[in-house]
Enzyme design. Structure first.
Site, PDB file in Angstrom:
ATOM      1  N   ARG A  99      -9.600   3.737  -7.891  1.00  0.00           N
ATOM      2  CA  ARG A  99      -8.228   3.282  -8.119  1.00  0.00           C
ATOM      3  C   ARG A  99      -8.261   1.932  -8.844  1.00  0.00           C
ATOM      4  O   ARG A  99      -8.680   0.933  -8.267  1.00  0.00           O
ATOM      5  CB  ARG A  99      -7.452   3.156  -6.808  1.00  0.00           C
ATOM      6  CG  ARG A  99      -6.030   2.613  -7.029  1.00  0.00           C
ATOM      7  CD  ARG A  99      -5.102   2.841  -5.857  1.00  0.00           C
ATOM      8  NE  ARG A  99      -5.420   2.044  -4.698  1.00  0.00           N
ATOM      9  CZ  ARG A  99      -4.629   1.943  -3.619  1.00  0.00           C
ATOM     10  NH1 ARG A  99      -3.481   2.609  -3.573  1.00  0.00           N
ATOM     11  NH2 ARG A  99      -4.990   1.205  -2.587  1.00  0.00           N
ATOM     12  N   ASP A 158      -3.910  -3.728   4.108  1.00  0.00           N
ATOM     13  CA  ASP A 158      -4.108  -4.123   2.718  1.00  0.00           C
ATOM     14  C   ASP A 158      -2.829  -4.776   2.224  1.00  0.00           C
ATOM     15  O   ASP A 158      -1.942  -5.117   3.019  1.00  0.00           O
ATOM     16  CB  ASP A 158      -4.554  -2.942   1.849  1.00  0.00           C
ATOM     17  CG  ASP A 158      -3.482  -1.860   1.694  1.00  0.00           C
ATOM     18  OD1 ASP A 158      -2.330  -2.076   2.116  1.00  0.00           O
ATOM     19  OD2 ASP A 158      -3.803  -0.802   1.131  1.00  0.00           O
TER      20      ASP A 158
END
Length: 544
Positions: free
Chosen positions: A179, A459
């Site tokens: 990603r 996150d």
């Protein structure tokens, strides 16, 4: 900044000389192996071809947000009705991506890369985005670790214990997906013709340059996750860039496969269109639900009737989130793509069996909901959750996926996707947002983007929800906690002042040295008259 130059050759008239216009300011161990002259020229070419279109897409985002701020609402596009009504399907999926029932995600440090590839999950999403603080050292170390993993040579020795980590044989590893950062993020350490390169093109382009041929030879792509898209035009821009990369690297057309995270509110109204724009290479869509909640908050920052309750009450049972999940499944399966579920962020609670079992019960319920609804796979943040998630999907999904579950019972209209949620704001919920945002931000500023907080692996998405909720609550008129306390800046000030006393040992706290800076930053962001688009944009200016 100093220009990085290759061996000089006489340029043809009108042609740039090697290294011309390329400025590299970052310095990190081993970067010469990654940022070779040829790699830099490859990145410079990507920038020059696609940067104008990227800036146009970002300008379109700003215009769209201005429409929402003026009271407008998102909806399905009239100009793309024919795409939604068409009978088209995406290209067939490669064998390596047919079964994705459990995926693990995490940052790109060597230990994580080895553990994730060895974890028993079907897929490992190596994350340069929300779980990696994009310090130059982190980015270069991540690229080096992934290149070594693709080559099969990656090893790691823990500096404190000396324990050694090595990869299992290739056939026993999870499938690697990468990603990159989203379109909105720059990479400030590499400037092309005076402008910073797109962080996403830097991450994806550099990985593809070094590893695409080796992965293609193994029938493993390369494969990517694409984050933070808001429109079909942004998806088309990625498709154009990927087509160019395939040509430059002499890959088979369509061999680069992608999965798109539906983690912005505007994107949920364009899922058919996003699939169509990427139809020769898309493998599926993913419910990036925490970022999706953040995007809902940000989209409706000026809508007083769309204020959400505290973070813990905004679960997938809320009507707008359930509608989003079910529409994603229906859309993907109609088009022959996978519909991936969301993240289980729990980590083992050692020493408290009852608390650990309660946490696992939440994971079981969430994964059972996903597989029953028709999702083709799910995400976990910790290897300990893989057996539990795998068992639930194995029991309820004996086939590699559930594309045969068409969910024709789902009838979602635009209003279903924007319904306000009902709930409360408690003192614990308010103070919890303050604490989580400050603690995550402190760790991020200190170089860590994946942070354990209250037995959850957090996150950037969680911090974004927390600070956006705080801003929205504090700027809304006449808002009260469930005990009648006004939600105002005096309440915020008390929470911020009291926060350091909660941590007896700052040295043991991830990012403890940056705690005061994080407190000051949150205070500034919440007092600002306009909500900052992303927390990571001003924070990025503070890291090396």
């Amino acid at each position: 900044m100093s220009a990085v130059m290759t061996q000089w050759q006489e340029p043809r008239p009108g042609q740039r000389g090697p290294g011309e216009g390329i400025e590299l300011s970052g310095r990190a161990a081993g970067q010469e192996q990654v940022l070779t002259p040829a790699a830099l020229e490859f990145l410079a070419d990507l920038h020059r071809r696609f940067e104008p279109a990227r800036q146009a897409r970002l300008a379109a985002r700003r215009e769209r947000q201005a429409f929402f701020d003026a009271g407008g609402l998102p909806g399905f596009r009239a100009d793309t009705a024919a795409i939604r009504a068409g009978a088209w399907r995406v290209a067939p999926l490669p064998t390596a991506l047919l079964d994705r029932r459990v995926e693990i995600t995490g940052p790109v440090d060597p230990k994580m890369v080895i553990n994730a590839l060895n974890s028993g999950a079907k897929v490992y999403m190596a994350d340069f985005e929300d779980s990696t603080a994009p310090t130059w050292a982190n980015l270069i170390a991540g690229q080096r670790a992934l290149a070594a993993a693709v080559a099969g040579t990656l090893e790691f020795a823990a500096p404190d214990t000396g324990k050694r980590y090595a990869l299992k044989p290739f056939e026993d590893q999870a499938v690697l997906m990468v990603r990159p950062r989203g379109w909105h993020l720059d990479e400030k350490h590499l400037r092309i013709d005076g402008a910073p390169i797109s962080g996403g093109l830097f991450d994806l382009g550099l990985f593809a340059f070094h590893n695409a041929a080796a992965l293609a030879a193994k029938d493993r792509g390369p494969y990517f996750y694409l984050p933070k898209l808001q429109s079909m035009e942004e998806a088309q821009l990625w498709n154009d860039a990927l087509e160019h990369i395939e040509r430059e690297l002499e890959l088979e057309p369509g061999s680069i496969k992608v999965t798109v995270l539906i983690e912005t509110l505007p994107a949920v109204f364009e899922m058919d269109e996003i699939l169509h724009a990427l139809r020769t290479r898309i493998a599926g869509l993913n419910c990036g639900r925490w970022d999706y909640v953040f995007s809902y908050l940000k989209t409706f920052r000026a809508h007083r009737d769309k204020i959400l309750p505290e973070r813990g009450q905004v679960t997938m049972t809320q009507p707008f989130l359930r509608a989003y999940s079910e529409l994603l499944i229906q859309t993907c399966h109609k088009r022959g793509a996978h519909a991936m579920g969301g993240m289980a962020a729990q980590i083992p609670i050692n020493g408290d069996e009852a608390a650990n079992e309660a946490a696992l019960a939440k994971v079981r319920a969430d994964k059972l909901r996903e597989v029953t609804a028709g999702h083709d796979g799910t995400w976990v943040a910790h290897p300990a959750l893989i057996p539990l998630a795998m068992r639930i999907f194995d029991e309820r999904m004996p086939t590699p996926h559930q594309q045969h579950v068409l969910r024709e019972d789902v009838l979602i209209i635009a209003e279903d996707l924007i319904k306000p949620s009902f709930g409360t704001i408690t003192r614990a919920g308010f103070e919890g947002n303050v604490e989580v945002c400050v603690r995550y931000l402190a760790a991020w500023l200190d170089g860590s983007g994946c942070v354990p907080i209250h037995w959850l692996m957090e996150d950037a998405a969680t911090a974004e929800i927390a600070r956006t909720q705080l801003w929205q609550w504090l700027h809304a008129p006449s808002l009260f906690l469930d005990d009648g306390t006004p939600v105002d800046f005096a309440l915020l000030e008390r929470a911020l002042i009291g926060l350091p006393s909660k941590f007896a040992d700052r040295a043991a706290l991830p990012g403890g040295a940056k705690l005061d800076e994080a407190i000051a930053m949150l205070d500034e962001l919440t007092h600002a008259p306009t909500l900052a688009e992303f927390l990571t944009l001003p924070a990025y200016e503070r890291i090396d």
